[in-house]
Scaffold this active site. Structure first.
Site, PDB file in Angstrom:
ATOM      1  N   GLY A 171     -14.854 -23.078   1.108  1.00 29.02           N
ATOM      2  CA  GLY A 171     -14.717 -24.293   1.906  1.00 29.02           C
ATOM      3  C   GLY A 171     -15.002 -25.463   0.986  1.00 29.02           C
ATOM      4  N   MET A 174       7.174 -54.431 -19.317  1.00 32.90           N
ATOM      5  CA  MET A 174       6.956 -55.160 -20.559  1.00 32.90           C
ATOM      6  C   MET A 174       8.222 -55.933 -20.902  1.00 32.90           C
ATOM      7  SD  MET A 174       4.717 -52.328 -22.454  1.00 32.90           S
ATOM      8  CE  MET A 174       5.939 -51.154 -22.032  1.00 32.90           C
ATOM      9  N   GLY A 231      10.641 -52.527 -16.317  1.00 33.83           N
ATOM     10  CA  GLY A 231      10.430 -53.950 -16.096  1.00 33.83           C
ATOM     11  C   GLY A 231       9.013 -54.442 -16.344  1.00 33.83           C
ATOM     12  N   HIS A 275     -12.293 -37.533   9.423  1.00 39.88           N
ATOM     13  CA  HIS A 275     -11.817 -36.705  10.535  1.00 39.88           C
ATOM     14  C   HIS A 275     -10.365 -37.052  10.855  1.00 39.88           C
ATOM     15  CE1 HIS A 275     -11.164 -35.728  14.813  1.00 39.88           C
ATOM     16  NE2 HIS A 275     -11.881 -34.650  14.525  1.00 39.88           N
ATOM     17  N   ARG A 288      17.660 -42.058 -20.021  1.00 40.27           N
ATOM     18  CA  ARG A 288      16.390 -41.424 -19.647  1.00 40.27           C
ATOM     19  C   ARG A 288      16.632 -40.580 -18.406  1.00 40.27           C
ATOM     20  NH1 ARG A 288      13.949 -47.214 -18.091  1.00 40.27           N
ATOM     21  NH2 ARG A 288      15.483 -47.746 -16.537  1.00 40.27           N
ATOM     22  N   LYS A 315      12.194 -44.666 -24.915  1.00 39.04           N
ATOM     23  CA  LYS A 315      13.419 -45.373 -25.288  1.00 39.04           C
ATOM     24  C   LYS A 315      13.771 -45.096 -26.747  1.00 39.04           C
ATOM     25  CE  LYS A 315      13.710 -49.451 -23.310  1.00 39.04           C
ATOM     26  NZ  LYS A 315      13.108 -50.788 -23.170  1.00 39.04           N
ATOM     27  N   SER A 338     -14.121 -17.200   1.530  1.00 38.47           N
ATOM     28  CA  SER A 338     -13.179 -18.304   1.643  1.00 38.47           C
ATOM     29  C   SER A 338     -13.913 -19.569   1.205  1.00 38.47           C
ATOM     30  CB  SER A 338     -12.688 -18.435   3.078  1.00 38.47           C
ATOM     31  OG  SER A 338     -11.832 -19.543   3.174  1.00 38.47           O
ATOM     32  N   TYR A 344      -5.347 -16.228  -2.092  1.00 35.19           N
ATOM     33  CA  TYR A 344      -4.538 -17.159  -1.307  1.00 35.19           C
ATOM     34  C   TYR A 344      -5.142 -18.553  -1.278  1.00 35.19           C
ATOM     35  CZ  TYR A 344      -7.981 -16.651   2.436  1.00 35.19           C
ATOM     36  OH  TYR A 344      -9.143 -16.671   3.160  1.00 35.19           O
ATOM     37  N   CYS A 370      -9.958 -22.695   1.650  1.00 38.65           N
ATOM     38  CA  CYS A 370      -9.450 -23.276   2.894  1.00 38.65           C
ATOM     39  C   CYS A 370      -9.807 -24.750   3.023  1.00 38.65           C
ATOM     40  CB  CYS A 370      -9.957 -22.495   4.095  1.00 38.65           C
ATOM     41  SG  CYS A 370     -11.732 -22.578   4.302  1.00 38.65           S
ATOM     42  N   ARG A 381      12.717 -54.598 -28.348  1.00 37.50           N
ATOM     43  CA  ARG A 381      12.534 -53.930 -27.054  1.00 37.50           C
ATOM     44  C   ARG A 381      11.238 -53.125 -27.023  1.00 37.50           C
ATOM     45  NH1 ARG A 381      17.882 -50.441 -26.307  1.00 37.50           N
ATOM     46  NH2 ARG A 381      17.370 -50.763 -24.111  1.00 37.50           N
TER      47      ARG A 381
HETATM   48  P1  ADP Z   1      13.832 -52.542 -20.004  1.00 39.18           P
HETATM   49  O1  ADP Z   1      12.929 -51.503 -20.551  1.00 39.18           O
HETATM   50  O2  ADP Z   1      13.151 -53.564 -19.188  1.00 39.18           O
HETATM   51  O3  ADP Z   1      15.050 -51.945 -19.370  1.00 39.18           O
HETATM   52  P2  ADP Z   1      15.463 -52.995 -22.349  1.00 39.18           P
HETATM   53  O4  ADP Z   1      14.815 -52.928 -23.685  1.00 39.18           O
HETATM   54  O5  ADP Z   1      16.182 -51.771 -21.949  1.00 39.18           O
HETATM   55  O6  ADP Z   1      14.358 -53.384 -21.269  1.00 39.18           O
HETATM   56  O7  ADP Z   1      16.418 -54.241 -22.405  1.00 39.18           O
HETATM   57  C1  ADP Z   1      16.746 -55.111 -21.381  1.00 39.18           C
HETATM   58  C2  ADP Z   1      18.257 -55.303 -21.305  1.00 39.18           C
HETATM   59  O8  ADP Z   1      18.788 -55.728 -22.535  1.00 39.18           O
HETATM   60  C3  ADP Z   1      18.971 -54.017 -20.961  1.00 39.18           C
HETATM   61  O9  ADP Z   1      20.030 -54.304 -20.076  1.00 39.18           O
HETATM   62  C4  ADP Z   1      19.483 -53.555 -22.286  1.00 39.18           C
HETATM   63  O10 ADP Z   1      20.632 -52.752 -22.155  1.00 39.18           O
HETATM   64  C5  ADP Z   1      19.798 -54.866 -22.983  1.00 39.18           C
HETATM   65  N1  ADP Z   1      19.721 -54.722 -24.445  1.00 39.18           N
HETATM   66  C6  ADP Z   1      18.647 -54.349 -25.142  1.00 39.18           C
HETATM   67  N2  ADP Z   1      18.925 -54.274 -26.448  1.00 39.18           N
HETATM   68  C7  ADP Z   1      20.210 -54.614 -26.592  1.00 39.18           C
HETATM   69  C8  ADP Z   1      21.104 -54.725 -27.705  1.00 39.18           C
HETATM   70  N3  ADP Z   1      20.700 -54.432 -28.944  1.00 39.18           N
HETATM   71  N4  ADP Z   1      22.371 -55.102 -27.466  1.00 39.18           N
HETATM   72  C9  ADP Z   1      22.756 -55.378 -26.216  1.00 39.18           C
HETATM   73  N5  ADP Z   1      21.991 -55.311 -25.138  1.00 39.18           N
HETATM   74  C10 ADP Z   1      20.729 -54.922 -25.308  1.00 39.18           C
HETATM   75 MG    MG Z   2      16.303 -50.703 -20.110  1.00 39.24          MG
END
Ligand code: ADP
Ligand code: MG
Ligand code: MG
Length: 910
Positions: free
Chosen positions: A802, A110, A108, A492, A372, A28, A800, A887, A867, A99
């Protein structure tokens, strides 16, 4: 000495980091920096490196805050300047998000905290600054809630338990008689904040922190700490992500999608992640923040008009209804949409791959918050790679490298219907032994399955066994899928099922099978023969009842991808096949020969097993020869069937390998039948069966030991193998038989066998007044054979490897019993992976390398292949390329996977 750099800033088109620094800044953070550099609007901020996460976990909060203080304060200043506001200021406040972001995306797993920097005074400042009290208080209540959950540990420990803040929201909503969060007014939002803070005080004994920096440090450390939360640890284990990597923390100026009707937030993809279609798509919500889109609180709307129309068609919404109530962003916010579309194209072109993006619109201004490479299905993966190639975005090599070989599997087997799966009940889980989906009626015995299949070809059955053996083959063939209570990924059942391309779940320990009553009990549910059950061999799940499946379709892009693979590959891909059917499947998948044709199955059905048992009972060589003469025509016919399918290709046939003990019945009922049909007493049969018993049959009387004690078997098989080829030659069908001696450990073991083979061949050629070319070679599956390969190669014409037996004997692990300790070994990291699935390059691989070099030192053009099951596992295939094997041979349904891995190996090693 220069201090280690721990904080990297970005904003306003500049950044200290870049995309290539994902190890340090997390995916990120690295991409936020990169977006700045290429002119995509991103709120300014800074990223604290993944290395600090490791430091945090070693030294704790106090030390880390001390180390970071100056850098973070400086970085906040940087953001304040760009945002023209002050962190913690009452009149003109800067709010930030905190973040998480690891090297590999862990969606989702962390935590993220939004709107940080608010307190009772600052919220008034925000109201004043924006003139929008509802927005200010909505942001504040979200912040207290997220901070309470993540930093103050108020999130309930159990998944089922309700979040204390959600409980409060529910109560307030009920009292006001509203359904949605956004229907609450300012007064109610204020009430929420007050109640939240009381809840914090009651549960934690402390007041909610009001100082902005105190809030910030709490959040930063909580995100670092979340790397070690249970969810994240579990996910890492599943995905094989090392704990040492750590997460980075990004602190970033907030932008607000919840400031009114000109504000929005959304998620979008530059292509369709399910199908791969090159169509921009995504969802958005007006007047919403962050996770609202995925949280399912309100139904999000489609970003593009075409997406919106497709959605409406599926949802049964009329065009007028759609256009007025659920308009796309393209229609509702056309200018922003244009900008978004241009930027998503820019990002995809920049990263040269499908992008998964997050954005927010604050009062008509678009901001990107994340990009990403998007996760995708196997089908989408292939389509996108080929489309990117056609569009000139990537070259051929890159297109090949974009495809993950193992994910091709999804394309090759029947699959469950998605909607049907949602409604299905999971009974239990086993090992995902052979991928695909299957559904049918329970059957416990092979002969029952075969009989039912003979009567009704369309009857769908699942064979349920404690474990399977060669006896069960006909039943497995007749069934849609196989479920066993015992046995691992190379049991098996697993090996044979993969070979057949049949779905199999093995080692489902919760199964209690009662063969007598023909019932199976699974965690209290009792199922009888004839009851429906469904298996997902890709995940190991077992479902009650019928879950509908559908066949995979082969698309042109898949064909094109495989042709491309052949262009770059050096390593040939053969198949392990024992029947014309399997050989045919493999050829369609592009196999260029058979690397292993096991002959034991050719001793089984009907008359063959009778003759085989006659041979076993015979007192002397003469008697054995007489019995074997009866088997000869059957084997010859079997080989002809296989040769026809493999016309023009080499076919490696292994002489009989398993101990004879596997060919006699072990229950009294079967023994009585055998006695009756042979006209001898039950006692006599019992005696013979007892005599064949071995303590360690896998290390016992089998392989070349069998051929050397009963040379008649080798002679008969040679005659069948070469005789079949000679007959086909008359029909104009050319094949190249390669006779393979199993389980050689000593040069003379091989030489003895070779002598028998060559003598029998000479006799046959004289009788037929014709001849063909053939090779005589050996399996290398005993460590001693690998160690003395230079000696064995003086006689053998090919090797071969095995690797199933070679792994078993190198580690000294019985592959049938490894399940008892493997989980612990993996847990404790004594083993990284199951060596029966992924070739152990350091140990077993060393033997392979050594044997190949040793063999070729005396015979430079010695043909070498593999094989074992590893021949279809991508990392093992790549290893085989590197050591210079000619092969790999794998089960038919893995041929495409091996071909792709072989091409990748050639590209990667160039
Ligand atoms: P995850 O890795 O779980 O997607 P994110 O860090 O991307 O967590 O953030 C969760 C949500 O908060 C996402 O929808 C992201 O776009 C939003 N978000 C994060 N930082 C900001 C920010 N500075 N301004 C507005 N929205 C944010
Ligand atoms: Mg995100
Ligand atoms: Mg073997």
């Amino acid at each position: 000495m220069m201090e280690k750099k721990r904080v990297y800033t970005f904003g306003n088109g500049q950044a200290e980091g870049k995309a290539g620094m994902r190890n340090l800044l997390g995916g990120k953070g690295a991409n936020l920096a990169e977006m700045n550099l290429i002119g995509v609007p991103v709120p300014p901020g800074f990223t604290i490196t993944t290395e600090v996460c490791t430091e945090y976990n070693e030294t704790g909060q106090e030390k880390i805050v001390a180390i970071l203080k100056t850098d973070v304060e400086k970085a906040i200043k940087h953001v304040e300047t760009l945002m023209n506001s002050q962190f913690g200021d009452v009149k003109n406040p800067l709010l930030v998000s905190v973040r998480s972001g690891a090297r590999a995306s862990m969606p989702g797993m962390m935590d993220t905290i939004l709107n940080l920097g608010l307190n009772d005074e600052v919220v008034e400042g925000l109201t004043y600054k924006t003139g929008n009290a509802r927005f200010a208080w909505d942001s504040y209540r979200r912040f207290v809630q997220m901070y309470g959950d993540v930093v103050l540990g108020m999130k309930p420990a159990n998944k089922g338990d309700i979040d204390p803040f959600e409980a409060i929201i529910e109560k307030v909503k009920q009292a006001k008689g509203v359904k949605l969060d956004n229907e609450l007014d300012v007064e109610e939002l204020k009430e929420l904040v007050a109640k939240f803070k009381v809840a914090v005080k009651t549960q934690t004994g402390k007041d909610f922190p009001t100082n902005a920096y105190e809030q910030l440090w709490g959040a930063i450390c909580a995100v670092f700490g979340s790397w070690m939360n249970e969810r994240a640890i579990l996910y890492r284990k599943m995905e094989g992500i090392p704990a040492e990597w750590g997460t980075a923390v990004t602190v970033q100026a907030m932008v607000f999608g919840n400031m009114g009707e000109k504000s929005a937030t959304g998620v979008c993809f530059s292509r369709d992640a399910a199908t791969g279609e090159d169509l921009f798509n995504g969802e958005y919500l007006i007047n919403a923040q962050g996770e609202d889109v995925v949280a399912g609180i309100r139904t999000p709307q489609q970003i593009t008009k075409i997406g919106s129309q497709r959605w409406a068609a599926l949802a049964g919404v009329s065009e007028t209804d759609r256009a007025s109530n659920y308009p796309s962003m393209e229609e509702a916010l056309p200018e922003i949409y244009q900008e978004l579309d241009a930027l998503q194209t820019k990002l995809e072109n920049h990263y040269k791959d499908m992008q998964d993006m997050e954005f927010t619109v604050q009062e008509g201004k678009l901001w990107f918050l994340q990009t990403r490479n998007g996760k995708r299905t196997g089908g989408a993966m292939v389509k996108i790679a080929i489309d990117l190639l056609h569009q000139g975005v990537v070259d051929e090599k890159e297109a090949l490298l974009r495809v993950e070989p193992n994910k091709l599997d999804e394309l090759l087997h029947p699959v469950f219907d998605k909607d049907a799966l949602k409604k299905a009940k999971v009974l239990t889980r086993g090992l995902p032994a052979s991928p695909g989906a299957a559904c049918g009626q329970i059957v416990f015995f092979a002969d029952d399955a075969a009989k039912a299949h003979a009567e009704d070809k369309d009857k769908k059955m699942i064979m349920v066994r404690i474990e399977t053996s060669a006896d069960d083959l006909a039943g497995m063939e007749a069934a849609e899928g196989i479920l066993t209570a015992r046995g691992g990924m190379t049991s098996h059942a697993a090996v044979v099922a993969r070979g057949m391309g049949k779905c199999c779940v093995s080692g489902a320990g919760a199964l209690n099978i009662d063969y007598q009553q023909k019932i199976v009990e699974i965690d209290g549910t009792i199922l009888s023969e004839g009851d429906f059950i469904s298996l997902n061999g890709t995940t190991g799940e077992v479902y009650a009842g019928k879950v509908e499946t559908k066949d995979p379709e082969f698309k042109d892009d898949f064909t094109e991808l495989m042709q491309l693979a052949d262009k770059y590959t050096r390593l040939k891909v053969r198949t392990n096949a024992d029947t014309p059917h399997d050989a045919g499947v493999a050829r369609r998948f592009g196999a260029v020969g058979i690397g292993l044709c096991r002959t034991e199955h050719m001793f089984f059905d009907g008359e063959k097993i009778k003759a085989m048992r006659e041979m076993i009972l015979a007192e002397n060589a003469e008697g054995r020869r007489k019995a074997l003469a009866k088997i000869l025509p059957y084997q010859q016919a079997d080989f002809k069937g296989i040769y026809r399918v493999m016309a023009g290709c080499p076919v490696t046939i292994r002489l009989l390998d398993p101990p004879l003990n596997e060919f006699v019945p072990h229950e009294e009922k079967g023994q009585q039948e055998m006695a009756d049909s042979m006209g001898v007493s039950l006692r006599y049969i019992k005696q013979r069966v007892d005599a064949l018993h071995e303590q360690n049959p896998m290390l016992g009387h089998r392989g070349s030991r069998l051929g050397n004690t009963y040379p008649e078997i080798t002679a008969m098989q040679t005659r069948a193998i070469l005789g079949a080829a000679l007959e086909l030659k008359k029909e104009g069908v050319v094949v190249y038989p390669e006779i393979m001696v199993p389980l050689t450990g000593i040069l003379y073991e091989f030489k003895e066998q070779e002598k028998i083979i060559r003598e029998e061949a000479a006799k046959l050629f004289a009788e037929m007044e014709d001849c063909i070319k053939f090779k005589v070679g050996t399996m290398i599956e005993i460590p001693r054979a690998a160690l003395t390969a230079d000696r064995i190669a003086t006689s053998a014409e090919f090797f071969s490897f095995g690797t199933n037996d070679l792994t078993q004997m190198t580690f000294g692990y019985s592959r049938d019993d490894i399940a008892s300790f493997l989980p612990t070994y993996l847990e404790k990291k004594i083993l990284k992976v199951d060596p029966f699935q992924v070739l152990d390059q350091n140990g077993v691989g060393k033997l392979i390398r050594m044997a190949t070099e040793g063999g070729r030192s005396v015979k430079p053009d010695l043909k070498c292949g593999i094989c074992g099951e590893h021949g279809g596992e991508p990392s093992s295939v790549k290893f085989c390329h590197k050591v210079g094997l000619d092969y790999v041979s794998c089960s038919p349904y893995r041929v495409s996977i091996a071909r792709l891995a072989a091409a990748q190996a050639a590209i990667e090693n160039n």
